[in-house]
Design a protein around this motif. Sequence first.
Motif, PDB file in Angstrom:
ATOM      1  N   LYS A 125      -1.313  11.671  14.743  1.00 41.23           N
ATOM      2  CA  LYS A 125      -0.332  10.588  14.570  1.00 41.23           C
ATOM      3  C   LYS A 125      -0.780   9.275  15.219  1.00 41.23           C
ATOM      4  CE  LYS A 125       2.676  12.019  11.931  1.00 41.23           C
ATOM      5  NZ  LYS A 125       3.674  13.010  12.135  1.00 41.23           N
TER       6      LYS A 125
ATOM      7  N   TYR B 223      -0.267  21.318   8.225  1.00 37.81           N
ATOM      8  CA  TYR B 223       0.272  19.956   8.411  1.00 37.81           C
ATOM      9  C   TYR B 223       0.871  19.454   7.093  1.00 37.81           C
ATOM     10  CZ  TYR B 223       0.456  14.895   9.114  1.00 37.81           C
ATOM     11  OH  TYR B 223       0.884  13.593   9.179  1.00 37.81           O
TER      12      TYR B 223
ATOM     13  N   ASN C 270      -0.188  12.596  -5.162  1.00 38.19           N
ATOM     14  CA  ASN C 270       0.673  11.861  -6.088  1.00 38.19           C
ATOM     15  C   ASN C 270      -0.197  11.251  -7.193  1.00 38.19           C
ATOM     16  OD1 ASN C 270      -0.225   9.205  -5.170  1.00 38.19           O
ATOM     17  ND2 ASN C 270       0.948   9.619  -3.313  1.00 38.19           N
ATOM     18  N   VAL C 271       0.442  10.562  -8.122  1.00 39.84           N
ATOM     19  CA  VAL C 271      -0.262  10.063  -9.320  1.00 39.84           C
ATOM     20  C   VAL C 271      -1.482   9.211  -8.964  1.00 39.84           C
ATOM     21  CG1 VAL C 271       1.220   8.013  -9.527  1.00 39.84           C
ATOM     22  CG2 VAL C 271       0.132   8.950 -11.567  1.00 39.84           C
ATOM     23  N   ASP C 272      -1.423   8.579  -7.791  1.00 38.21           N
ATOM     24  CA  ASP C 272      -2.499   7.658  -7.439  1.00 38.21           C
ATOM     25  C   ASP C 272      -3.744   8.339  -6.893  1.00 38.21           C
ATOM     26  OD1 ASP C 272      -1.273   5.381  -8.242  1.00 38.21           O
ATOM     27  OD2 ASP C 272      -0.139   5.173  -6.393  1.00 38.21           O
TER      28      ASP C 272
ATOM     29  N   ARG D 185       5.007  19.685   5.616  1.00 42.60           N
ATOM     30  CA  ARG D 185       5.669  18.406   5.313  1.00 42.60           C
ATOM     31  C   ARG D 185       5.815  18.175   3.813  1.00 42.60           C
ATOM     32  NH1 ARG D 185       2.937  18.014   9.866  1.00 42.60           N
ATOM     33  NH2 ARG D 185       3.783  16.827  11.631  1.00 42.60           N
TER      34      ARG D 185
ATOM     35  N   GLY E 297       2.521   0.658  -5.103  1.00 37.46           N
ATOM     36  CA  GLY E 297       1.487   0.543  -6.128  1.00 37.46           C
ATOM     37  C   GLY E 297       0.106   0.274  -5.570  1.00 37.46           C
TER      38      GLY E 297
ATOM     39  N   PHE F 273      -1.232  -0.975 -12.793  1.00 37.53           N
ATOM     40  CA  PHE F 273       0.045  -0.295 -12.536  1.00 37.53           C
ATOM     41  C   PHE F 273       1.196  -1.249 -12.928  1.00 37.53           C
ATOM     42  CE2 PHE F 273       2.121   2.511  -8.971  1.00 37.53           C
ATOM     43  CZ  PHE F 273       3.248   2.683  -9.758  1.00 37.53           C
TER      44      PHE F 273
ATOM     45  N   PRO G 277       0.791  -1.233   0.000  1.00 40.60           N
ATOM     46  CA  PRO G 277       0.000   0.000   0.000  1.00 40.60           C
ATOM     47  C   PRO G 277       0.822   1.282   0.000  1.00 40.60           C
ATOM     48  CG  PRO G 277      -0.132  -1.079   2.147  1.00 40.60           C
ATOM     49  CD  PRO G 277       0.590  -2.026   1.227  1.00 40.60           C
ATOM     50  N   ALA G 278       2.098   1.217   0.401  1.00 44.54           N
ATOM     51  CA  ALA G 278       2.912   2.432   0.347  1.00 44.54           C
ATOM     52  C   ALA G 278       3.433   2.675  -1.068  1.00 44.54           C
ATOM     53  CB  ALA G 278       4.090   2.321   1.313  1.00 44.54           C
TER      54      ALA G 278
ATOM     55  N   VAL H 148      -6.405  12.247  10.026  1.00 48.15           N
ATOM     56  CA  VAL H 148      -5.175  12.072   9.241  1.00 48.15           C
ATOM     57  C   VAL H 148      -4.000  12.766   9.943  1.00 48.15           C
ATOM     58  CG1 VAL H 148      -4.029  12.768   7.082  1.00 48.15           C
ATOM     59  CG2 VAL H 148      -6.310  11.770   6.999  1.00 48.15           C
TER      60      VAL H 148
ATOM     61  N   ARG I 148       2.700  13.982 -12.598  1.00 50.47           N
ATOM     62  CA  ARG I 148       1.760  12.968 -13.104  1.00 50.47           C
ATOM     63  C   ARG I 148       0.375  13.202 -12.519  1.00 50.47           C
ATOM     64  NH1 ARG I 148       4.760   7.929 -10.826  1.00 50.47           N
ATOM     65  NH2 ARG I 148       4.550   9.290  -9.032  1.00 50.47           N
TER      66      ARG I 148
ATOM     67  N   ARG J  93      -3.683   7.640   7.195  1.00 54.06           N
ATOM     68  CA  ARG J  93      -2.939   8.500   6.270  1.00 54.06           C
ATOM     69  C   ARG J  93      -3.855   8.927   5.140  1.00 54.06           C
ATOM     70  NH1 ARG J  93       3.482   7.827   5.388  1.00 54.06           N
ATOM     71  NH2 ARG J  93       3.943   8.225   7.547  1.00 54.06           N
TER      72      ARG J  93
ATOM     73  N   GLY K  93       1.549  12.608  -0.675  1.00 58.81           N
ATOM     74  CA  GLY K  93       2.914  12.444  -0.197  1.00 58.81           C
ATOM     75  C   GLY K  93       3.740  11.621  -1.164  1.00 58.81           C
ATOM     76  N   HIS K  94       5.016  11.865  -1.178  1.00 60.01           N
ATOM     77  CA  HIS K  94       5.920  11.117  -2.042  1.00 60.01           C
ATOM     78  C   HIS K  94       7.330  11.256  -1.515  1.00 60.01           C
ATOM     79  CE1 HIS K  94       7.877   9.598  -5.655  1.00 60.01           C
ATOM     80  NE2 HIS K  94       6.702   9.071  -5.936  1.00 60.01           N
ATOM     81  N   ARG K  95       8.091  10.184  -1.598  1.00 60.70           N
ATOM     82  CA  ARG K  95       9.467  10.228  -1.120  1.00 60.70           C
ATOM     83  C   ARG K  95      10.298  11.253  -1.903  1.00 60.70           C
ATOM     84  NH1 ARG K  95      12.950   6.739   1.292  1.00 60.70           N
ATOM     85  NH2 ARG K  95      11.338   6.629   2.867  1.00 60.70           N
TER      86      ARG K  95
HETATM   87  N1  ACO Z   1      -0.942  11.398   5.186  1.00 61.14           N
HETATM   88  C1  ACO Z   1      -0.617  11.959   6.368  1.00 61.14           C
HETATM   89  N2  ACO Z   1       0.642  12.185   6.758  1.00 61.14           N
HETATM   90  C2  ACO Z   1       1.626  11.845   5.924  1.00 61.14           C
HETATM   91  C3  ACO Z   1       1.361  11.252   4.654  1.00 61.14           C
HETATM   92  C4  ACO Z   1       0.020  11.030   4.285  1.00 61.14           C
HETATM   93  N3  ACO Z   1      -0.288  10.475   3.124  1.00 61.14           N
HETATM   94  N4  ACO Z   1       2.528  11.004   4.031  1.00 61.14           N
HETATM   95  C5  ACO Z   1       3.489  11.404   4.860  1.00 61.14           C
HETATM   96  N5  ACO Z   1       2.956  11.922   5.985  1.00 61.14           N
HETATM   97  C6  ACO Z   1       3.691  12.545   7.118  1.00 61.14           C
HETATM   98  C7  ACO Z   1       4.356  11.494   8.006  1.00 61.14           C
HETATM   99  O1  ACO Z   1       3.507  11.097   9.056  1.00 61.14           O
HETATM  100  C8  ACO Z   1       5.590  12.219   8.452  1.00 61.14           C
HETATM  101  O2  ACO Z   1       5.226  13.138   9.451  1.00 61.14           O
HETATM  102  P1  ACO Z   1       6.273  13.488  10.646  1.00 61.14           P
HETATM  103  O3  ACO Z   1       7.448  14.102   9.969  1.00 61.14           O
HETATM  104  O4  ACO Z   1       5.514  14.409  11.524  1.00 61.14           O
HETATM  105  O5  ACO Z   1       6.590  12.169  11.302  1.00 61.14           O
HETATM  106  C9  ACO Z   1       5.997  13.055   7.241  1.00 61.14           C
HETATM  107  O6  ACO Z   1       4.755  13.294   6.529  1.00 61.14           O
HETATM  108  C10 ACO Z   1       6.975  12.359   6.315  1.00 61.14           C
HETATM  109  O7  ACO Z   1       6.440  11.097   5.961  1.00 61.14           O
HETATM  110  P2  ACO Z   1       7.290   9.796   5.699  1.00 61.14           P
HETATM  111  O8  ACO Z   1       6.411   8.599   5.813  1.00 61.14           O
HETATM  112  O9  ACO Z   1       8.537   9.845   6.560  1.00 61.14           O
HETATM  113  O10 ACO Z   1       7.727  10.040   4.200  1.00 61.14           O
HETATM  114  P3  ACO Z   1       8.290   8.952   3.223  1.00 61.14           P
HETATM  115  O11 ACO Z   1       9.050   9.680   2.189  1.00 61.14           O
HETATM  116  O12 ACO Z   1       8.983   7.861   3.953  1.00 61.14           O
HETATM  117  O13 ACO Z   1       6.959   8.293   2.615  1.00 61.14           O
HETATM  118  C11 ACO Z   1       5.077   7.841   1.282  1.00 61.14           C
HETATM  119  C12 ACO Z   1       6.427   8.580   1.385  1.00 61.14           C
HETATM  120  C13 ACO Z   1       5.263   6.352   1.618  1.00 61.14           C
HETATM  121  C14 ACO Z   1       4.588   7.917  -0.160  1.00 61.14           C
HETATM  122  C15 ACO Z   1       4.065   8.496   2.237  1.00 61.14           C
HETATM  123  O14 ACO Z   1       3.874   9.854   1.903  1.00 61.14           O
HETATM  124  C16 ACO Z   1       2.714   7.771   2.271  1.00 61.14           C
HETATM  125  O15 ACO Z   1       2.547   6.795   3.004  1.00 61.14           O
HETATM  126  N6  ACO Z   1       1.726   8.231   1.437  1.00 61.14           N
HETATM  127  C17 ACO Z   1       0.458   7.572   1.342  1.00 61.14           C
HETATM  128  C18 ACO Z   1       0.594   6.355   0.449  1.00 61.14           C
HETATM  129  C19 ACO Z   1       0.728   6.728  -1.011  1.00 61.14           C
HETATM  130  O16 ACO Z   1      -0.028   7.523  -1.536  1.00 61.14           O
HETATM  131  N7  ACO Z   1       1.707   6.080  -1.693  1.00 61.14           N
HETATM  132  C20 ACO Z   1       1.903   6.261  -3.119  1.00 61.14           C
HETATM  133  C21 ACO Z   1       3.288   6.712  -3.427  1.00 61.14           C
HETATM  134  S1  ACO Z   1       3.425   7.085  -5.128  1.00 61.14           S
HETATM  135  C22 ACO Z   1       3.580   5.600  -5.891  1.00 61.14           C
HETATM  136  O17 ACO Z   1       4.005   4.606  -5.396  1.00 61.14           O
HETATM  137  C23 ACO Z   1       3.140   5.601  -7.301  1.00 61.14           C
END
Ligand code: ACO
Length: 436
Positions: free
Chosen positions: A302, A360, A369-371, A364, A270, A392, A267-268, A299, A322, A307, A312-314
Amino acid sequence: MKPSDSKATLSFSDGSPSVEFPIYKGTIGPDVVDIRKLYSATGKFTYDPGYLSTAACESKITYIDGDKGELLYRGYPIEQLATNCDYLETCYLLLNGELPNVQQRAEFVSTVTKHTMVHEQMHFFLRGFRRDAHPMAVMVGLVGAMSAFYHDSMDINDPKQREISAIRLIAKIPTLVAMAYKYTIGQPFIYPDNELSYTANFMRMMFAVPAEKYKSNEVLVRALDRIFILHADHEQNASTSTVRLCGSSGTNPFAAIAAGVACLWGPAHGGANEACLTMLEQLNANGGVAKVGEFMEQVKDKNSGVRLMGFGHRVYKNFDPRAKLMQETCKEVLAELGLEKDPLFKLAVAMEKIALEDDYFVSRKLYPNVDYYSGIVQRALGIPTSLFTGIFALARTVGWIAQWNEMIADPEYKIGRPRQLFTGAAPRNVKPIAQR
Ligand code: ACO
């Protein structure tokens, strides 16, 4: 790799001698410090779980500038590819480094088209699954099983055989995804129709039934084709790195791509589009737009473990290019189908608006993101939620195979073997069971 004039020096506070490392420059993007000699020079490893600062390979395929919101395939901006090219042209580009001319395009399309059928035995293999199996479970199995069918293209050191495997994977994966879908709903498999385009053919294999004539809708075909283009490659993401690591042992391409499919499922990665749509559906069933504010508070809490999926995206810390294209496609598809008032789309827009203004998310650097919108588009196209990640995987297969091929062709490639910081028990002796 081009060495830069500067060097990096690592010094230690314990009096150990400092060490100098070369720095290499890419065409664009951050320079890299070459630390390959670190262990032999110092007896120390680097520590970077999650690869936050580690370039794991050299690549010429895809470039992302997360701050600018830029995605380039072989130097071409994704926006230009998504509006001027189709998916198979994009595949050619990713595999070969250049966009095809008219003749190259025709030859490539013809070659892919002639490989769309899968071995009939694959049908029996598929029938071994439960009807309610998740399509990704089926895909991991089917893609891995391809290695049992194509023994003639397994020599990874032969570029021609690697090319044949790439074509087979790109050509057959839509057939397999459609078969996995048809199996779950109990409908007969639809064989490919080589008169149709790659994407129109896939949609026909998904949605046609033998009892009725099937007519393609060009707007919807174009929308799905765009989804394929946007997902075709994305630099060294988790599933691509998995394919590289798995392939680095010298395993066959089908096994390596099956590993990528397995990784993509999470889930993090695709699985996010499926998780995003489930989130929207649950919210819609529990109060809809009126409850968005309450949900967003969850959301941000914590402790809630919730989420905002699709956010969000790394790498992208400004916007995901996208996502913009996907939102545009979403509007086109909903208009074509007369679904402009789609409650999930409204919900997604309302949540995005709140998030883009909320400290918030802003602090951060969390953006759609694309999804975020791709699930709504796919649902409107008639694709069930459980198949989103399969779509995907279909689209990303070309990226995986291009990256795998690049790695195998690289004379410097080595088996991937990370090290660790060991914090477990120090050496100790086993006591007889009565004394434990
Ligand atoms: N909702 C709420 N809070 C979030 C989210 C979110 N979607 N994404 C990140 N955060 C927060 C975290 O809690 C963290 O907060 P903190 O600094 O207070 O602890 C901060 O933002 C940084 O988040 P990390 O998880 O450390 O960031 P990381 O780069 O490791 O993760 C990820 C990136 C996995 C994509 C994350 O943003 C997430 O889980 N998103 C939701 C899942 C998602 O949409 N994934 C698709 C990615 S795109 C793809 O694969 C095509």
